[in-house]
Design a protein around this motif. Structure first.
Motif, PDB file in Angstrom:
ATOM      1  N   GLN A  15      27.430  13.332  16.768  1.00  0.00           N
ATOM      2  CA  GLN A  15      28.852  13.586  16.578  1.00  0.00           C
ATOM      3  C   GLN A  15      29.150  15.084  16.500  1.00  0.00           C
ATOM      4  N   ASN A  19      31.813  16.241  19.407  1.00  0.00           N
ATOM      5  CA  ASN A  19      33.142  16.741  18.995  1.00  0.00           C
ATOM      6  C   ASN A  19      33.472  18.110  19.589  1.00  0.00           C
ATOM      7  N   SER A 278      31.281  16.499   1.234  1.00  0.00           N
ATOM      8  CA  SER A 278      30.666  15.697   2.303  1.00  0.00           C
ATOM      9  C   SER A 278      29.409  16.388   2.809  1.00  0.00           C
ATOM     10  N   SER A 281      27.365  13.965   8.993  1.00  0.00           N
ATOM     11  CA  SER A 281      27.163  12.659   9.603  1.00  0.00           C
ATOM     12  C   SER A 281      25.722  12.187   9.552  1.00  0.00           C
ATOM     13  N   GLY A 344      32.141   5.621   4.720  1.00  0.00           N
ATOM     14  CA  GLY A 344      32.304   5.569   6.170  1.00  0.00           C
ATOM     15  C   GLY A 344      32.873   6.870   6.702  1.00  0.00           C
ATOM     16  N   TRP A 345      33.552   6.766   7.835  1.00  0.00           N
ATOM     17  CA  TRP A 345      34.042   7.950   8.543  1.00  0.00           C
ATOM     18  C   TRP A 345      35.427   8.333   8.059  1.00  0.00           C
ATOM     19  N   VAL A 346      35.624   9.583   7.651  1.00  0.00           N
ATOM     20  CA  VAL A 346      36.950  10.015   7.187  1.00  0.00           C
ATOM     21  C   VAL A 346      37.518  11.064   8.155  1.00  0.00           C
ATOM     22  N   GLN A 348      38.049  14.228   8.658  1.00  0.00           N
ATOM     23  CA  GLN A 348      37.691  15.481   7.969  1.00  0.00           C
ATOM     24  C   GLN A 348      38.656  16.629   8.253  1.00  0.00           C
ATOM     25  N   GLY A 365      26.934  22.080   8.012  1.00  0.00           N
ATOM     26  CA  GLY A 365      26.832  21.869   9.453  1.00  0.00           C
ATOM     27  C   GLY A 365      27.838  22.819  10.098  1.00  0.00           C
ATOM     28  N   ASN A 367      29.999  22.743  12.526  1.00  0.00           N
ATOM     29  CA  ASN A 367      31.381  22.302  12.772  1.00  0.00           C
ATOM     30  C   ASN A 367      32.161  22.288  11.467  1.00  0.00           C
ATOM     31  N   GLU A 371      35.514  24.368  10.770  1.00  0.00           N
ATOM     32  CA  GLU A 371      36.728  23.623  10.405  1.00  0.00           C
ATOM     33  C   GLU A 371      37.265  24.124   9.068  1.00  0.00           C
ATOM     34  N   ASP A 387      19.781  24.564  10.924  1.00  0.00           N
ATOM     35  CA  ASP A 387      20.544  25.808  10.840  1.00  0.00           C
ATOM     36  C   ASP A 387      21.460  25.866   9.622  1.00  0.00           C
ATOM     37  N   GLN A 388      21.687  24.714   8.956  1.00  0.00           N
ATOM     38  CA  GLN A 388      22.594  24.710   7.789  1.00  0.00           C
ATOM     39  C   GLN A 388      22.153  25.737   6.745  1.00  0.00           C
TER      40      GLN A 388
HETATM   41 BR1  BUP Z   1      30.667  12.703   7.931  1.00  0.00          BR
HETATM   42  C1  BUP Z   1      32.173  13.080   8.953  1.00  0.00           C
HETATM   43  N1  BUP Z   1      34.419  12.593   9.520  1.00  0.00           N
HETATM   44  O1  BUP Z   1      33.417  11.410   7.901  1.00  0.00           O
HETATM   45  P1  BUP Z   1      28.728  19.112  11.479  1.00  0.00           P
HETATM   46  C2  BUP Z   1      32.163  14.054   9.879  1.00  0.00           C
HETATM   47  N2  BUP Z   1      33.258  14.288  10.656  1.00  0.00           N
HETATM   48  O2  BUP Z   1      35.425  13.784  11.123  1.00  0.00           O
HETATM   49  P2  BUP Z   1      26.584  17.154  11.303  1.00  0.00           P
HETATM   50  C3  BUP Z   1      34.414  13.570  10.471  1.00  0.00           C
HETATM   51  O3  BUP Z   1      31.904  15.326  12.295  1.00  0.00           O
HETATM   52  P3  BUP Z   1      24.472  19.032  11.768  1.00  0.00           P
HETATM   53  C4  BUP Z   1      33.351  12.300   8.746  1.00  0.00           C
HETATM   54  O4  BUP Z   1      34.756  17.005  11.056  1.00  0.00           O
HETATM   55  C5  BUP Z   1      32.621  17.543  12.146  1.00  0.00           C
HETATM   56  O5  BUP Z   1      33.431  17.801  13.256  1.00  0.00           O
HETATM   57  C6  BUP Z   1      33.390  16.704  11.132  1.00  0.00           C
HETATM   58  O6  BUP Z   1      29.618  18.087  12.311  1.00  0.00           O
HETATM   59  C7  BUP Z   1      33.193  15.323  11.704  1.00  0.00           C
HETATM   60  O7  BUP Z   1      27.612  18.268  10.810  1.00  0.00           O
HETATM   61  C8  BUP Z   1      31.475  16.649  12.571  1.00  0.00           C
HETATM   62  O8  BUP Z   1      29.518  19.679  10.376  1.00  0.00           O
HETATM   63  C9  BUP Z   1      30.202  16.936  11.813  1.00  0.00           C
HETATM   64  O9  BUP Z   1      28.172  20.090  12.439  1.00  0.00           O
HETATM   65  O10 BUP Z   1      25.194  17.809  11.052  1.00  0.00           O
HETATM   66  O11 BUP Z   1      26.778  16.837  12.724  1.00  0.00           O
HETATM   67  O12 BUP Z   1      26.716  16.049  10.379  1.00  0.00           O
HETATM   68  O13 BUP Z   1      24.414  20.111  10.779  1.00  0.00           O
HETATM   69  O14 BUP Z   1      23.118  18.512  12.084  1.00  0.00           O
HETATM   70  O15 BUP Z   1      25.267  19.424  12.968  1.00  0.00           O
END
Ligand code: BUP
Length: 461
Positions: A15, A19, A278, A281, A344-346, A348, A365, A367, A371, A387-388
């Motif tokens: 995801q 995205n 949060s 994902s 579940g999925w919110v 964000q 993460g 993204n 955001e 990378d976090q």
């Molecule tokens: Br959980 C969640 N709703 O409930 P990151 C995530 N997201 O919209 P990753 C939702 O998924 P890594 C939820 O807005 C972002 O665009 C969030 O990407 C969206 O973290 C994306 O932040 C999550 O890069 O881990 O993919 O969980 O660090 O491995 O990229």
């Protein structure tokens, strides 16, 4: 139209990668309406994109799927996305995804037949760096889109390249290319700590690094003025041009079914009062750590919205269990109206854009980082992998927009409730440090906005 220019986008099946690729597709179409954009993924992901509440301009993007069988690689059949598998299986998916090459090549062949000419450009995920072979065959320009930040990417590549360097008992690792950057042992992801040159991660990363240097140009989801140091470092390790185009953030989706109550609850809270919690994902913390976090939050007397995922060792899609949290925690929060647990999925981006949200306790993460900062929301960091750990370091030490409460690998990360309480209070309740962080976040938000204004800003260029 024989003159149209065609761009093919090819994200990895996670995801956090799909995205920003979708957002990039939208941006390309918005800025250059004559461009024709195709986004390629596996059938389940294409189906998910089609059924999600996509922004309207996505209707002008062609979605194409290529066959992929997770079961052929020992993965569960639904494992076309990282969200469907526990973290330790992600490397299996990464290795398995390399088998997509013949199908991708066939698809480009088909598209070339249909259009009467090959695509102008293939923009692929860094995990699909092998796609440069396909681009070369069709005479297309090849670009890798890094959905991570510049500093995190540079540090990660450097650490990986110097694998033997890590075989010491020392707790601190200066990076050979960047002697000013010291990485602490607790900032090494587990798979890098364990890598011995023969394990699956070593196998994947060894190929990966040399493939990335074959691309014609790297585009990266960051901002020139925000990540000066990171971009300088990345330009040192990569032989090709590096073009920052961020922040590429998807448009807020409409409310996600089953979670409407979240936005309603936010509507009724005071401005900038809620901490959104949060871990993304695919990352989770352990059950004892969830308790520690809960107690820290409760003691801080801060309103919060916490997206709960099953802790380490539990089925990622399993039901929520009250025993993961302190006794009667949920009831207390509900009665006092100060805390909401989401499952579940919110939505964000909507949560981060909401006036009541005043902080984000995040796994960092990339993204999530973009955001949050592009919405002016400061971060309480609890990075867990990849990378976090470097995103958090860069944000705390260089940008001054976050404070770390804990760090480490998912199993080893240890937060202390007293630290959680102290940091959350500092960031959320306007102490001296909290004020300074908010000032810095506003500056960064401004730089991000400028990068995408006409003039042109650095990302528009
Ligand atoms: Br959980 C969640 N709703 O409930 P990151 C995530 N997201 O919209 P990753 C939702 O998924 P890594 C939820 O807005 C972002 O665009 C969030 O990407 C969206 O973290 C994306 O932040 C999550 O890069 O881990 O993919 O969980 O660090 O491995 O990229």
């Amino acid at each position: 139209d024989g003159n149209r220019q065609h761009v093919v986008l090819f994200p990895f099946m996670a995801q956090g990668h799909i995205n920003p690729f979708l957002a990039l597709a939208e941006l390309l179409r918005r800025r250059r309406p004559t461009l024709f954009v195709t986004l390629v993924s596996t059938p389940l992901n294409i189906q998910n994109i089609k059924s999600s509440s996509c922004p309207p301009s996505l209707s002008s993007i062609r979605l194409r799927s290529i066959p992929f069988s997770p079961a052929a690689h020992g993965l569960p059949p639904e494992a076309e996305t990282t969200a469907a598998i526990p973290f330790h299986q992600i490397v299996t998916l990464l290795l398995a995804s390399q088998s997509l090459q013949p199908a991708f090549e066939q698809l480009i062949e088909d598209i070339t037949q249909e259009d009467g000419r090959p695509p102008l450009c293939i923009i692929a995920d860094n995990f699909f760096a092998w796609s440069f072979h396909v681009a070369r065959r069709f005479g297309a320009f090849h670009s890798i889109f890094f959905t991570s930040g510049a500093y995190g990417t540079a540090v990660y590549s450097s650490l990986w390249t110097h694998l033997p360097h890590r075989k010491t008992d020392s707790d601190e690792f200066p990076l050979p290319e960047f002697p000013d950057t010291i990485i602490h042992r607790s900032q090494l992801p587990k798979h890098l700590l364990m890598a011995d040159g023969t394990d699956p991660w070593s196998d994947f990363l060894q190929r990966q690094i040399s493939l990335v240097s074959e691309t014609d140009a790297v585009i990266i989801n960051t901002v020139e003025e925000v990540e000066k140091t990171g971009l300088r470092m990345l330009r040192k390790v990569l032989p090709c041009p590096v073009w920052p185009v961020g922040p590429v953030v998807s448009s807020p989706s409409s409310a996600i079914a089953g979670n409407d109550h979240i936005l309603k609850w936010l509507d009724s809270q005071p401005p900038a009062s809620v901490l959104y919690v949060s871990f993304g994902s695919q990352n989770t913390i352990t059950a004892p750590q969830m308790k520690e976090l809960a107690m820290g939050l409760e003691a801080s007397r801060t309103r919060f919205l916490w997206v709960i995922r099953p802790p380490v060792g539990f089925d990622v899609k399993g039901e929520f269990k009250a025993e993961w949290l302190p006794e009667k925690f949920e009831e207390r929060m509900r009665d006092e109206g100060t805390g909401v647990l989401a499952h579940g999925w919110v939505p964000q981006l909507e949560i981060l854009s909401h006036a009541s949200t005043g902080g984000f306790l995040s796994h960092c993460g990339w993204n999530s980082v973009l955001e949050s900062l592009s919405r002016g929301v400061p971060i309480v960091a609890w990075p867990l992998s990849g990378d976090q750990l470097y995103n958090a370091k860069m944000m705390e030490e260089e940008l001054g927009v976050c404070v770390e409460v804990a760090r480490g690998n998912m199993e080893s990360s240890r937060a202390d409730r007293v630290v959680v309480e102290k940091v959350v209070k500092e960031v959320m309740h306007g102490g001296q440090r909290g004020k300074e962080i908010r000032r810095r976040v506003e500056e960064v938000r401004g730089l991000m906005k400028e990068a995408w204004t006409e003039g042109p800003g650095s990302s528009v260029k």
